[in-house]
Design a protein around this motif. Structure first.
Motif, PDB file in Angstrom:
ATOM      1  N   LEU A 232       0.905  -1.274   0.039  1.00 26.47           N
ATOM      2  CA  LEU A 232      -0.026   0.030  -0.045  1.00 26.47           C
ATOM      3  C   LEU A 232       0.872   1.331  -0.009  1.00 26.47           C
ATOM      4  CD1 LEU A 232      -2.509  -1.102   2.638  1.00 26.47           C
ATOM      5  CD2 LEU A 232      -2.718  -1.415   0.202  1.00 26.47           C
ATOM      6  N   VAL A 233       0.777   1.857  -1.160  1.00 28.63           N
ATOM      7  CA  VAL A 233       1.725   3.197  -1.321  1.00 28.63           C
ATOM      8  C   VAL A 233       0.872   4.289  -0.896  1.00 28.63           C
ATOM      9  CG1 VAL A 233       3.080   4.500  -2.878  1.00 28.63           C
ATOM     10  CG2 VAL A 233       2.981   1.965  -3.220  1.00 28.63           C
ATOM     11  N   PRO A 234       1.317   5.042   0.089  1.00 33.34           N
ATOM     12  CA  PRO A 234       0.793   6.273   0.729  1.00 33.34           C
ATOM     13  C   PRO A 234       0.248   7.386  -0.090  1.00 33.34           C
ATOM     14  CG  PRO A 234       2.995   6.340   1.611  1.00 33.34           C
ATOM     15  CD  PRO A 234       2.733   4.904   0.734  1.00 33.34           C
ATOM     16  N   PRO A 235      -0.887   7.771  -0.262  1.00 32.87           N
ATOM     17  CA  PRO A 235      -0.930   9.058  -0.931  1.00 32.87           C
ATOM     18  C   PRO A 235      -0.246  10.045  -0.733  1.00 32.87           C
ATOM     19  CG  PRO A 235      -2.612   8.832   0.419  1.00 32.87           C
ATOM     20  CD  PRO A 235      -1.885   7.454   0.795  1.00 32.87           C
ATOM     21  N   PRO A 236       0.074  10.946  -1.698  1.00 34.61           N
ATOM     22  CA  PRO A 236       0.707  12.398  -1.442  1.00 34.61           C
ATOM     23  C   PRO A 236       0.364  12.990  -0.391  1.00 34.61           C
ATOM     24  CG  PRO A 236       0.518  12.118  -3.816  1.00 34.61           C
ATOM     25  CD  PRO A 236      -0.485  11.093  -3.079  1.00 34.61           C
ATOM     26  N   GLY A 237       1.274  13.592   0.727  1.00 34.84           N
ATOM     27  CA  GLY A 237       1.047  14.158   1.956  1.00 34.84           C
ATOM     28  C   GLY A 237       0.573  13.501   3.076  1.00 34.84           C
ATOM     29  N   TYR A 238       0.414  12.309   2.900  1.00 39.56           N
ATOM     30  CA  TYR A 238       0.181  11.479   4.305  1.00 39.56           C
ATOM     31  C   TYR A 238       1.101  11.570   4.939  1.00 39.56           C
ATOM     32  CZ  TYR A 238      -1.782   7.956   7.351  1.00 39.56           C
ATOM     33  OH  TYR A 238      -1.780   7.159   8.373  1.00 39.56           O
ATOM     34  N   LEU A 239       2.254  10.904   4.721  1.00 34.22           N
ATOM     35  CA  LEU A 239       3.451  10.727   5.591  1.00 34.22           C
ATOM     36  C   LEU A 239       3.941  11.949   6.271  1.00 34.22           C
ATOM     37  CD1 LEU A 239       5.726   8.030   3.870  1.00 34.22           C
ATOM     38  CD2 LEU A 239       4.042   7.833   5.948  1.00 34.22           C
ATOM     39  N   ALA A 240       3.917  13.150   5.309  1.00 37.04           N
ATOM     40  CA  ALA A 240       4.016  14.479   5.931  1.00 37.04           C
ATOM     41  C   ALA A 240       3.219  14.824   7.012  1.00 37.04           C
ATOM     42  CB  ALA A 240       4.347  15.390   4.761  1.00 37.04           C
ATOM     43  N   GLY A 241       1.931  14.397   6.549  1.00 32.93           N
ATOM     44  CA  GLY A 241       0.832  14.814   7.715  1.00 32.93           C
ATOM     45  C   GLY A 241       0.919  14.077   9.197  1.00 32.93           C
ATOM     46  N   VAL A 242       1.473  12.888   8.993  1.00 35.45           N
ATOM     47  CA  VAL A 242       1.693  12.172  10.354  1.00 35.45           C
ATOM     48  C   VAL A 242       2.866  12.675  11.015  1.00 35.45           C
ATOM     49  CG1 VAL A 242       2.356   9.710  11.105  1.00 35.45           C
ATOM     50  CG2 VAL A 242       0.740   9.845   9.103  1.00 35.45           C
ATOM     51  N   ARG A 243       3.820  12.888   9.951  1.00 36.44           N
ATOM     52  CA  ARG A 243       4.964  13.892  10.682  1.00 36.44           C
ATOM     53  C   ARG A 243       4.648  15.187  11.670  1.00 36.44           C
ATOM     54  NH1 ARG A 243      10.028  12.635  12.894  1.00 36.44           N
ATOM     55  NH2 ARG A 243       8.449  13.422  14.647  1.00 36.44           N
ATOM     56  N   GLU A 244       3.790  15.767  10.968  1.00 36.49           N
ATOM     57  CA  GLU A 244       3.184  16.989  11.586  1.00 36.49           C
ATOM     58  C   GLU A 244       2.336  16.711  12.822  1.00 36.49           C
ATOM     59  OE1 GLU A 244       1.008  20.071  13.043  1.00 36.49           O
ATOM     60  OE2 GLU A 244       0.080  18.473  11.843  1.00 36.49           O
ATOM     61  N   LEU A 245       1.563  15.742  12.651  1.00 39.89           N
ATOM     62  CA  LEU A 245       0.934  15.378  13.852  1.00 39.89           C
ATOM     63  C   LEU A 245       1.758  14.934  14.987  1.00 39.89           C
ATOM     64  CD1 LEU A 245      -2.282  13.274  12.675  1.00 39.89           C
ATOM     65  CD2 LEU A 245      -2.280  15.484  13.916  1.00 39.89           C
ATOM     66  N   CYS A 246       2.769  14.210  14.791  1.00 30.51           N
ATOM     67  CA  CYS A 246       3.529  13.836  15.868  1.00 30.51           C
ATOM     68  C   CYS A 246       4.426  14.839  16.305  1.00 30.51           C
ATOM     69  CB  CYS A 246       4.433  12.811  15.004  1.00 30.51           C
ATOM     70  SG  CYS A 246       3.902  10.951  14.777  1.00 30.51           S
ATOM     71  N   ASP A 247       5.021  15.915  15.591  1.00 25.17           N
ATOM     72  CA  ASP A 247       5.550  16.850  16.048  1.00 25.17           C
ATOM     73  C   ASP A 247       4.669  17.898  17.124  1.00 25.17           C
ATOM     74  OD1 ASP A 247       8.019  16.328  14.939  1.00 25.17           O
ATOM     75  OD2 ASP A 247       7.498  17.601  12.857  1.00 25.17           O
ATOM     76  N   ARG A 248       3.267  17.892  16.444  1.00 27.61           N
ATOM     77  CA  ARG A 248       2.601  18.789  17.319  1.00 27.61           C
ATOM     78  C   ARG A 248       2.338  18.251  18.743  1.00 27.61           C
ATOM     79  NH1 ARG A 248      -3.507  19.013  15.159  1.00 27.61           N
ATOM     80  NH2 ARG A 248      -2.105  18.837  13.176  1.00 27.61           N
ATOM     81  N   HIS A 249       2.114  17.165  18.867  1.00 29.07           N
ATOM     82  CA  HIS A 249       2.124  16.492  20.247  1.00 29.07           C
ATOM     83  C   HIS A 249       3.179  15.878  20.851  1.00 29.07           C
ATOM     84  CE1 HIS A 249      -2.344  17.177  19.566  1.00 29.07           C
ATOM     85  NE2 HIS A 249      -2.288  16.590  18.359  1.00 29.07           N
TER      86      HIS A 249
END
Length: 454
Positions: A232-249
């Motif tokens: 399952l290849v992630p759609p564009p922006g997904y991994l960057a979004g997970v990174r941002e969520l992790c950084d935020r919390h």
């Protein structure tokens, strides 16, 4: 001749002899033992292996998706032989040239500031240590892991795993919470586009974090490209979004690259396809193509500096084993000098991707084609409109199902496939030639005709 030589039986030289010893004494993982009839392998070279009857198979599974550099690469074999003659083993408490060099070569190819390596014996214990590190660094108990994931066969790693293999051991008490990752073909979010799938999957993960309590979550662990559970290849922006969520919390992001790393996706590490830098990377398999077992954890400064003045509570007798690290040094060096990672990317773009999409055009049983590098899957369906899955492999000793028939058709023609539930995973070595890949696609073309809807 010594008494010891008299007492030593020669190795069996026939498949029946090997199988007799095997079935008398060996216990196999992931298997009901009674019906097993494993095929003894006599040898291998490059993209092929063969049995004792001389049947030769094109390895479109790379064994367990780990023979990235191909079978019996002469530079890796020679490096293991040289190291064995000089120093077979040494405690991890000592310095060792191959261990240090392997760590440097891995760190040089890692994304961002990940530059320290804890060596393990394989991928499962790499995941164990990455999770332990994340919990110790953050002081938090919970780890979020995706459904449709696989993270290893130990108790904790199976709790993290999001597929049915965890069910027999899952007590629900390991501090693991599962979430849905993106999978547009069978979306859990009623998405119609990759953009919608990414946005809605991120909104779902954000809600899970909020409801679990951000201050209780140590890490999010995911496979950048999901392996066994579907490529399952992630759609564009997904991994960057997970990174941002992790950084935020204040959550650590762990990328499980055990299957996707070291060339499989056409990059040294899969996260490099999306320019995302996790806090920890777990690796194994392709680091030395499994010639000698080796895994490890790559970490950035937030993790390794946490243990600058306090001991890290963990270790392994065989951590950074000299034979395994010598194999890794030789494999990484050969992959660099021979541009094997770049070749894997080219195979994906120019040969595998177009070739598999042509198969989909000809075979109505193919519902979707997805992948990159030498990491692809065909999802097989009874009906493209309803997306009803083709039934998976039948039970051992039971009547064959469509996937069993597909497997038999491939092997009869000299192709060894990787089949999982309703999918054919296409996973040749990164070193496979264009002609070998095209030969495999031709065989797959013929075999798919056996299971096409009639």
């Amino acid at each position: 001749m010594s008494d010891h030589q008299h007492d030593t039986d020669p190795l069996p030289e026939t498949a029946p002899g090997i199988l007799a010893e095997d079935r008398a004494h060996l216990f196999y993982s992931w298997s009901a033992q009674r019906a097993l009839r494993p095929m003894p392998v006599a040898g291998a070279l490059g993209s092929y292996f063969w049995d004792y009857e001389g049947n030769r198979y094109l390895d479109f599974a790379s064994q367990f998706v780990h023979v990235n550099i191909g079978h019996q690469h002469p530079k890796v074999v020679a490096a293991i032989q040289r190291q064995a003659a000089r120093l077979c083993t040494v405690s991890p408490a000592f310095g060792n040239d191959q261990r240090a060099r392997a760590a440097r070569l891995i760190a040089e190819r890692a994304p961002g500031d990940l530059d320290r390596v804890l060596f393990t014996n394989g991928g499962t214990d790499a995941v164990e240590h990455a999770v332990r590190m994340a919990r110790l660094v953050t002081g938090r108990p919970k780890v979020l892991a995706a459904y449709r994931s696989y993270h290893g066969a130990s108790h904790l790693a199976l709790h993290l795993t999001g597929d049915p293999r965890r069910w027999p051991v899952d007590t629900g008490t390991a501090g693991v919470v599962h979430f849905f990752g993106p999978y547009l073909y069978r979306t859990a979010f009623h998405a119609r586009t990759e953009q919608e799938e990414a946005q809605r999957a991120l909104a779902h993960l954000e809600q899970v974090i909020a409801l679990e309590g951000p201050g209780t979550v140590a890490a999010v662990i995911l496979e950048p490209v999901v392996g066994t559970n579907g490529v399952l290849v992630p759609p564009p922006g997904y991994l960057a979004g997970v990174r941002e969520l992790c950084d935020r919390h204040g959550i650590l992001l762990v990328a499980d690259e055990v299957m996707a790393g070291f060339g499989r996706t056409g990059r040294w590490f899969a996260v490099q396809n999306w320019d995302v830098v996790p806090d920890l990377i777990t690796f194994a398999k392709g680091v030395n193509s499994g010639y000698v077992p080796l895994g490890g954890v790559l970490m950035g400064p937030r993790v390794h500096e946490a243990f600058a003045d306090r001991p890290y509570p963990g270790g392994l007798t065989y951590s950074g084993h000299p034979l395994a690290c010598a194999a890794a040094v030789a494999a990484i060096t050969a992959m660099t000098e021979e541009r094997i990672v770049e070749h894997a990317a080219w195979l994906g773009t120019e040969v595998l991707g177009p070739g598999l999409r042509e198969l989909a055009d000809r075979h109505p049983v193919v519902g979707e084609v997805r992948g990159l590098g030498v990491f692809w899957a065909l999802e097989l369906v009874r009906d493209r409109d309803t997306r009803e899955m083709l039934p998976p492999l039948g039970p051992p000793g039971g009547p064959p199902g469509p996937m069993d028939e597909l497997a038999a058709a491939c092997r009869k023609r000299g192709l060894w496939p990787f089949l999982h539930t309703n999918r054919v995973h296409v996973l040749p070595p990164c070193t496979a030639t264009e002609q070998e890949v095209r030969t495999g696609l031709e065989i797959l073309d013929e075999a798919l005709s056996v299971v096409d809807p009639r």
